[in-house]
Design a protein around this motif. Sequence first.
Motif, PDB file in Angstrom:
ATOM      1  N   TYR A   1     -17.887  39.359  37.088  1.00 42.11           N
ATOM      2  CA  TYR A   1     -17.506  37.811  36.035  1.00 42.11           C
ATOM      3  C   TYR A   1     -17.137  36.868  36.928  1.00 42.11           C
ATOM      4  N   HIS A   2     -17.903  36.620  38.416  1.00 41.61           N
ATOM      5  CA  HIS A   2     -18.270  35.546  38.900  1.00 41.61           C
ATOM      6  C   HIS A   2     -19.551  34.823  38.198  1.00 41.61           C
ATOM      7  N   TYR A   3     -19.887  35.388  37.080  1.00 38.35           N
ATOM      8  CA  TYR A   3     -21.098  35.072  36.221  1.00 38.35           C
ATOM      9  C   TYR A   3     -20.460  34.286  35.230  1.00 38.35           C
ATOM     10  N   SER A   4     -21.118  33.668  34.035  1.00 38.19           N
ATOM     11  CA  SER A   4     -21.343  32.706  33.032  1.00 38.19           C
ATOM     12  C   SER A   4     -20.720  33.939  32.017  1.00 38.19           C
ATOM     13  N   LYS A   5     -19.697  33.927  30.966  1.00 36.14           N
ATOM     14  CA  LYS A   5     -19.968  34.806  30.325  1.00 36.14           C
ATOM     15  C   LYS A   5     -19.167  34.354  28.673  1.00 36.14           C
ATOM     16  N   ALA A   6     -19.387  35.600  28.424  1.00 37.15           N
ATOM     17  CA  ALA A   6     -19.320  35.188  26.125  1.00 37.15           C
ATOM     18  C   ALA A   6     -18.782  35.874  25.966  1.00 37.15           C
ATOM     19  N   MET A   7     -17.971  35.846  24.867  1.00 36.89           N
ATOM     20  CA  MET A   7     -16.965  36.899  24.498  1.00 36.89           C
ATOM     21  C   MET A   7     -16.289  36.908  23.288  1.00 36.89           C
ATOM     22  N   HIS A   8     -17.034  37.753  22.196  1.00 37.02           N
ATOM     23  CA  HIS A   8     -16.747  38.236  20.729  1.00 37.02           C
ATOM     24  C   HIS A   8     -15.606  38.748  20.391  1.00 37.02           C
ATOM     25  N   MET A   9     -14.904  38.717  19.502  1.00 40.48           N
ATOM     26  CA  MET A   9     -13.570  39.888  19.509  1.00 40.48           C
ATOM     27  C   MET A   9     -13.907  39.313  17.748  1.00 40.48           C
ATOM     28  N   ASP A  10     -13.763  40.382  17.240  1.00 39.65           N
ATOM     29  CA  ASP A  10     -13.070  40.303  15.517  1.00 39.65           C
ATOM     30  C   ASP A  10     -13.065  41.582  15.032  1.00 39.65           C
ATOM     31  N   TRP A  11     -12.454  41.313  13.546  1.00 42.65           N
ATOM     32  CA  TRP A  11     -12.401  42.838  12.264  1.00 42.65           C
ATOM     33  C   TRP A  11     -11.572  42.192  11.522  1.00 42.65           C
ATOM     34  N   PHE A  12     -12.178  43.140  10.043  1.00 42.82           N
ATOM     35  CA  PHE A  12     -12.437  42.816   9.298  1.00 42.82           C
ATOM     36  C   PHE A  12     -11.820  43.540   8.312  1.00 42.82           C
ATOM     37  N   ASN A  13     -10.969  44.199   6.997  1.00 44.83           N
ATOM     38  CA  ASN A  13     -10.991  44.537   5.929  1.00 44.83           C
ATOM     39  C   ASN A  13     -10.702  44.531   4.788  1.00 44.83           C
ATOM     40  N   ASP A  14     -11.686  45.770   3.586  1.00 40.58           N
ATOM     41  CA  ASP A  14     -12.575  45.041   2.951  1.00 40.58           C
ATOM     42  C   ASP A  14     -10.783  44.929   2.555  1.00 40.58           C
ATOM     43  N   ASP A  15      -9.856  45.859   1.944  1.00 38.88           N
ATOM     44  CA  ASP A  15      -8.581  46.369   0.565  1.00 38.88           C
ATOM     45  C   ASP A  15      -8.108  44.787   1.059  1.00 38.88           C
ATOM     46  N   PHE A  16      -8.251  44.371   2.640  1.00 40.94           N
ATOM     47  CA  PHE A  16      -7.139  42.476   2.262  1.00 40.94           C
ATOM     48  C   PHE A  16      -8.368  41.889   1.684  1.00 40.94           C
ATOM     49  N   LEU A  17      -9.353  41.701   2.271  1.00 44.73           N
ATOM     50  CA  LEU A  17     -10.586  40.435   1.923  1.00 44.73           C
ATOM     51  C   LEU A  17      -9.861  39.691   3.023  1.00 44.73           C
ATOM     52  N   ILE A  18      -9.710  39.859   4.416  1.00 42.60           N
ATOM     53  CA  ILE A  18      -8.875  39.089   6.088  1.00 42.60           C
ATOM     54  C   ILE A  18      -9.414  39.695   7.324  1.00 42.60           C
ATOM     55  N   GLY A  19      -9.475  38.870   7.355  1.00 49.46           N
ATOM     56  CA  GLY A  19     -10.730  39.243   9.216  1.00 49.46           C
ATOM     57  C   GLY A  19     -10.126  38.321  10.249  1.00 49.46           C
ATOM     58  N   THR A  20     -10.161  38.445  10.869  1.00 52.65           N
ATOM     59  CA  THR A  20     -10.027  37.246  12.205  1.00 52.65           C
ATOM     60  C   THR A  20     -11.355  37.232  13.341  1.00 52.65           C
ATOM     61  N   ALA A  21     -11.464  36.236  14.281  1.00 46.28           N
ATOM     62  CA  ALA A  21     -12.490  36.582  14.886  1.00 46.28           C
ATOM     63  C   ALA A  21     -11.931  35.341  16.326  1.00 46.28           C
ATOM     64  N   THR A  22     -11.751  35.595  17.802  1.00 42.95           N
ATOM     65  CA  THR A  22     -12.025  34.826  18.367  1.00 42.95           C
ATOM     66  C   THR A  22     -13.093  35.226  19.827  1.00 42.95           C
ATOM     67  N   GLU A  23     -13.507  33.860  20.034  1.00 48.75           N
ATOM     68  CA  GLU A  23     -14.728  34.325  20.712  1.00 48.75           C
ATOM     69  C   GLU A  23     -14.057  32.959  22.065  1.00 48.75           C
ATOM     70  N   VAL A  24     -14.220  33.196  23.425  1.00 46.92           N
ATOM     71  CA  VAL A  24     -14.403  32.628  24.822  1.00 46.92           C
ATOM     72  C   VAL A  24     -15.487  32.306  25.166  1.00 46.92           C
ATOM     73  N   PHE A  25     -15.523  30.874  25.474  1.00 42.56           N
ATOM     74  CA  PHE A  25     -16.794  30.988  26.453  1.00 42.56           C
ATOM     75  C   PHE A  25     -16.380  30.464  28.183  1.00 42.56           C
ATOM     76  N   MET A  26     -16.486  30.759  29.031  1.00 39.45           N
ATOM     77  CA  MET A  26     -16.899  30.197  30.118  1.00 39.45           C
ATOM     78  C   MET A  26     -18.605  29.843  30.909  1.00 39.45           C
ATOM     79  N   LEU A  27     -18.406  29.156  30.980  1.00 44.38           N
ATOM     80  CA  LEU A  27     -19.376  28.352  31.648  1.00 44.38           C
ATOM     81  C   LEU A  27     -19.704  27.655  33.347  1.00 44.38           C
ATOM     82  N   ARG A  28     -20.088  28.717  33.208  1.00 42.78           N
ATOM     83  CA  ARG A  28     -20.788  28.245  35.382  1.00 42.78           C
ATOM     84  C   ARG A  28     -21.708  27.752  35.329  1.00 42.78           C
TER      85      ARG A  28
END
Length: 1242
Positions: free
Chosen positions: A625-652
Motif C-alpha cells: 500500500y505504499h504504491y498508488s491504489k484504486a479500489m472498487h466495491m459494489d453489490w446489486f440485488n435483482d429482486d430490489f433492482l438496487i445496488g451501490t458502488a464505492t470507489e477510492v483512488f489514492m494517487l502517489r
Amino acid sequence: MRGLFLCCLVALASSQSVHYELGLNPKKIYKYKYVGAVNFGLGISNIAESATRISCKISIAGASEKTFILQVSDFAFEDFNGIQGRNRFNVSSKLTQHIASQLSKPFVFDYNSGHVSNIRTSVEIPDTIVNIVRGILGLFQVTVKTTQIIYELEEAGIHGICQSHYATEVNAATKDMTITQVVDVNNCKAKAAIYRGMATAVLDEDAKARGESIVSTVRCVYTVKPTADGGLITWARGLEQQHFSPFNVKGGNFKMEATNELMLLSVNDTAKAATFGSMPSRGDLVFKFANAEANVPIMMQKLDDPVTKAAELIKHLAEVNRYQIDSATSEDTIKLYQLLRVMPYEGLEVLWKQFAGNEEQRRWFLDVIVEVSDARILKFFETRFQAGDVSANEALQTLVVAFNHLQAIPDLVEMAKMFLKMPFSKSNVYLWNTVVLSYGSLVYKHCAYYTPCPVAVVQPLLDMAVESLRNGNQTDMVLALKALGNAGHPGSIKTIMRFLPGVAATPVDLPPRVLSAAVQSMRLIAVRDPHSVQDIAMSLFLQKNLPTEIRMLAFMILFDCKPSMAVVSIVTVHLLEEKDLHVISFAYSYLKSLSRSSTPNNHALSTACNVAVKILAPRFGRFSYHYSKAMHMDWFNDDFLIGTATEVFMLRSATSVFPTEIMMRGKFYFIGRILELMELGIRADGLSALFGDHIPGFKGDLSFSDCQAILTVLQNWEILPDDKPVLTAYSRASGQEWFFADLSKETIKSIIKDASHSAEKGSSLWAAIGKLQRGVSWHWTKAFLILEVRYFQATILGFPLEISKYYKSISGITVNATVAVNPPMTDRVEQLLTSEISLDTDGFIGFTKDLWVFYGINTELFQCGSEFKAKVPLAIPWKFSAKVNVAEKKFALDFAPCKKEFDLVSVSSNVYAVTRNIEEPDLAKRTPIIPNYFDSNHDVVPTGPTVVKPESDQLPTRNTWQQRDKMCADSDIYGTGLCVEYKLRREYYHEEYPLYYFLGYTHMAFKVGPAQANNAVDKIHFEVNVGPSSLPVSTIQLLETVRGLSKGRNSTPEAMFNVNAFAMSGNNKPAGYNAVFYNTTEAKIRKTQLIVSQVGEGTNWKMCIDTTVKPHVETKANIRWGAECQTYQMSIISATAHMPGARPTIKAKIHWTRIPENVSEVCTRFKKYIPGVALLLQFYQKHERNAKQEISASVVESSADSIDVKIKFPECTVYRQAIPFSLPVSRSFNIDNTTMDNFGQA
C-alpha cells in the motif's frame, strides 16, 4: 331467371348501403352513458384501496359534415377509500358541482373515419377538464379495416403516438363487429409522459434488462353496428392496468386499474345543425399536462391568495423552529413550496421586502424560494445581484440550489447566462466559483432533455477556457475546466484537448493541477460520447513522459467509458511492458477490483478485467500500500433492482511520500438508473512538495517518533512556493462539482497569526474570546428539498398518473454560551494557558427528514392513490458547564441528569390509501393499507410467521404479524436510562416479496429518560486529569498484583491519565466509576495497564486490562473483572511468524477461564449461526473436539495473492483455502525506486 337476377341486384345494393368504417351523421343526435373509474391498491383482499369514479351522460350533435359538438350532463364524482366489501363509494357533491359546471360548456371536435382531432372549447376551461373529455373521446378513436382480421398501425391516442394492434370479429347473426385494440404504451414513439428530477441519474439499460419497475397494458373492446352512415359504436370498454414497484415488479407491486365504458342510449334525428361560437383549439386527442409543477401530489390546499398564506407559513415555521426543530410542522414546507410556485413574481418581491429585515424569516425565505424553478427565480436573483442587498454567502447558498432545481428549458438556460457577466458574481471568489460551476450543471441537465444539445449553451464556458489558456491564468483554467466537466457537453472535447499534451494541436506545458482538471473534465462526456473520450484517455495513458498521476487519471476515465474486451487486452499488453510501479499498482488494483463487480453495467467489463488480472497476477499481484491504489466495491440485488458502488483512488508519485491526490466516490443503482452520490477529493500539491520522497526519521510503524518526524517536516511550511496551493479540496453531488477551495500559503499565515496563542489585543481570536465572555447566542436552520423526482403519464380516463418521490429535511442548531477566564487576560491570548476557563452552555442540534413515495392520480382538483410516508427526527439537546485548566492538565464537565424522557432519534413509516379533493381539502382521507386488527393493549403471540391475538379465531390472521417491545438499560447510579422501543405491523404475501417488507406500520425509537437512582442525583460530574498523579492505596496494591501476573518488576508504571465519572448527590459520597491508564516503558516492549473501579458504598467491582506489545511480533492482553478483578478472566494473544523455509503466518487466540452467564448465553446463541455464516462465506466445516474455552484462528499465505484461513471453535473447525487476497511486498523495496528495472519479479 329475371326474378332471381332482380333479387341479387337488391341484395347487392342493400349490402353496399351499410359499412363498418366509423362515422357520425351530422343530422342525428347520439346519446351515451359514460362511466370511468380508477383504482389503486395491491389487488389483495383485506388491504385498503383508493379509487375515483366519474359518471355522466353525453350527447353528440353535428355542426357540419366532419365537425361535432359534445355536451355533458348528469355528471357525478365519487371516491372510495377503504377495504373492498366493507366500504363504499361516496359522492363528493361540492367537487361534482365544480366539475359539472365546467363540463356543461360545449366541446367541439372533428371526427373523420374513426379519428378525433382539433378539440375546441372555451378559453376559460382548464386543461384538466379538457383531458377528461379526451378520455371520453378516446373511446371513439378506433381504426376499422374490413379487409384484414388482424392488423397493426401507429396512431395518435391519449397516450401519445403509439403502436396499436387490432383484431376484429363479425357476429354472423347480428352483423355487429367486435374490435379488440391493444395499445403498446411502453414503447410509444411520442409518449404523453414527463420526467422531472432525473437528469443527473444516468439510464442503465443493462439493469432494465433484469427487471422493470413499471409495466403497463391498455386494451379496448368495441362493438360496432354497421349502418348506412358508417360504423356506429354501440358499446365500448377500455381497460388500462399498470404494475408499479419501487423495486422489481416481479417481486410484488402496487396495481392501478383504470376502466372507462361507453353505452349507446339513443340515436335521434335533429331538425337543424348545432351551432357554436368562436373557440380556440385545445389540440388533438394526445393528453396535455396541466401545470404539473404546481400540483404537489402529497398534499392539497386551496391556492387563492398565495402571498398572504406563504407569509403566514414562513412566520410560523421560523417561530416554531427558533430553538429546536419542530417535527410536527416539518411537512408544512411542502405547502410553502407550492404556494411560492403559483404566486406571480410581484408576490416574491412583496415577501422579500416583508422579511428582509428579520434575520430568521429572511433566512427561511431565501431557503425556500429556490424551489420556484422558472424564470421568476432568475429574475429575483438578478434584482438582488443588481441591488447588492444579499450577502455573498447568502447568494452562494441559494444560487447553487436554485440553478440545480431550475427547469432546464432553452429560455431559462439562455437567461441564466447573464449571471456570468454580472459584477456582483465576481465580488467574491467562492460566489464566482459557484456561479460558473452551477451554470455548467444547468447545461448538463439541459442536454439530458434536448438531444442533440446545441453548442451555444456551453459556449460561454468554452470562451472562458480559451481565454484563460491565452492569458496563462491557471486559476481560471481550473475553474473553466471544472465547469466544462459539470456540463458534460460532447462539443467541448476539442477545447479540452487544447489543455492535454500529446493530443493538443499545439504543444502545451501546464502544471499537473491543470492537467488533472482537464482529464477529469471528460468524466461525464464519457457517458455521452464514450468513443471520443476513450481515444483521448488511451493516448494519455500510453504517454510515458506524462506525470504519473495524469496517466492514472486517464486510466480512470478510460474505464468510465466501459471499454471492450479488445481495449482491455491492449491495456494489459502495455502494462506488461510498463516500468512505472505506481502506474502498474494503480492499474492492477483497479482491474482486480472491477473483475469482482456484480452491477449490471459492469457485466461485460468485469469479465474483461478478470481475464486481464489472470495475465497480470503472476508479476503484479503483491504490491504494498505504499504504491498508488484504486479500489472498487459494489453489490446489486435483482429482486430490489438496487445496488451501490464505492470507489477510492489514492494517487502517489515517485517524487513524494505523500499522496498527490485522494478521491472517494459512491454510486447508487435503482430501477434502471445510476445516481452519483457524494464525491470527495483532496489534492495536495504543496504538501507533496514539502514532504519530498522521504521523511527523515520516519520508520513507518506509526509510533510517537513517526508523529514527531511528520511534525518536524510540517514546521517547514514557510518554504512552500507562494503560487502553489498547499491543499485543494472539492466535493461533487450527483456527479456535479458544487464546491472547491484552495488552501494557500497566505491563508495559513493568516490563520496562524489570528489563532496563535501569542495573538495580542485586536486579533480576531481575542475578539472572539471577548464575545464569548459577554455571552453569545447563535441559531441556524436550513430547509432543503433534497429530492423531488416526478414521473407523469396519461391514462385512458384523461387523468394524469404520477409516480413521485419527495425527500426533504429541516436541520437546525442553537448554541447559547458564556465563558469566564480566571485570572482574566490582560495583553496576550497565551495567558489562557495559565488560567482556568469556565464554560456554561445550552443548545440543540438536530434535524427532521421526511420521505414520501406517491403512486396515483394527481390533478389540481383531486388526488387518489397509494402513499408511503416516513419521518426521521433526530434531536440532541444539551446543557452543561465545563472547566479547563491547561496548566494543571485538568478537564471537568458537569450536567444535570435527565428529568424528562425524549426521543433521541426515531423512524416512523406507513403506507396509506389516500383520497383528497380541492373542495374539501381538510377532509382528506388517508387509510393505512394494512389495518390494525389487534387491540394495542393485548399481547401478541408469535406462531411461526404469524402473530395472532390470544383466543381469537374470527379475524383474518393468515400471514399477519404484529409486534411491539421496549428494552431499557437503566443506571441506578446516574439516574438515567436508555431505551429502544419498536412497533411493527406487517401482512405477508410471499408473492409480494420484497415489497411486503415496507407494507405496514413501522416505528422505532431510541429514547433517553430518567431512571430510578440509588440516591437523588443532583448532577453528573465527569473529570479527566492528564499526567502523573497520586494513587489511592487500594489501587497501588492492585497494580502490584497485575504487574506480578504479567511482566518483570524492574520498571515503574506511570499514570498517563485519570478519568472520573461520578453522580453527585447532596452530602453523600460520589458514586460512579474511576479509570486510570498506566504506561510502562521498556526496551522494545510496550506495556499498558487500565484499571476501571466502581466508586461507592459497599462496592469492590473492578476491571483490569493488561497489554504487552512486541512490535511486529506479538500482542497480548489479559482481562480480569469482578470483585477486585478476581471473578472473571479472559486472555487474547496474536502473533506473527515468518520462519526461514516456512510460509508467513498470523495466529490469534482467545481463551477464557470464567465469564459471566449473560456473556456465555450470547456465545451460545452465536454458536447456532456458525454453520450458516460459514456456508455464506464459502467456508468448509468439520466437527471435531478442540480446546475448551478457547477460540483460535490462523491466516497463512498460500500464494502470491491468496491466503488460507482456519478458525477453531470448541466443537468444530471452519476453514477455507486460497482466498483471494493481495499481500504486500517486502518493505525492502523503497518507494523512490519505482521502476520495474529495480523491482524485479514478484
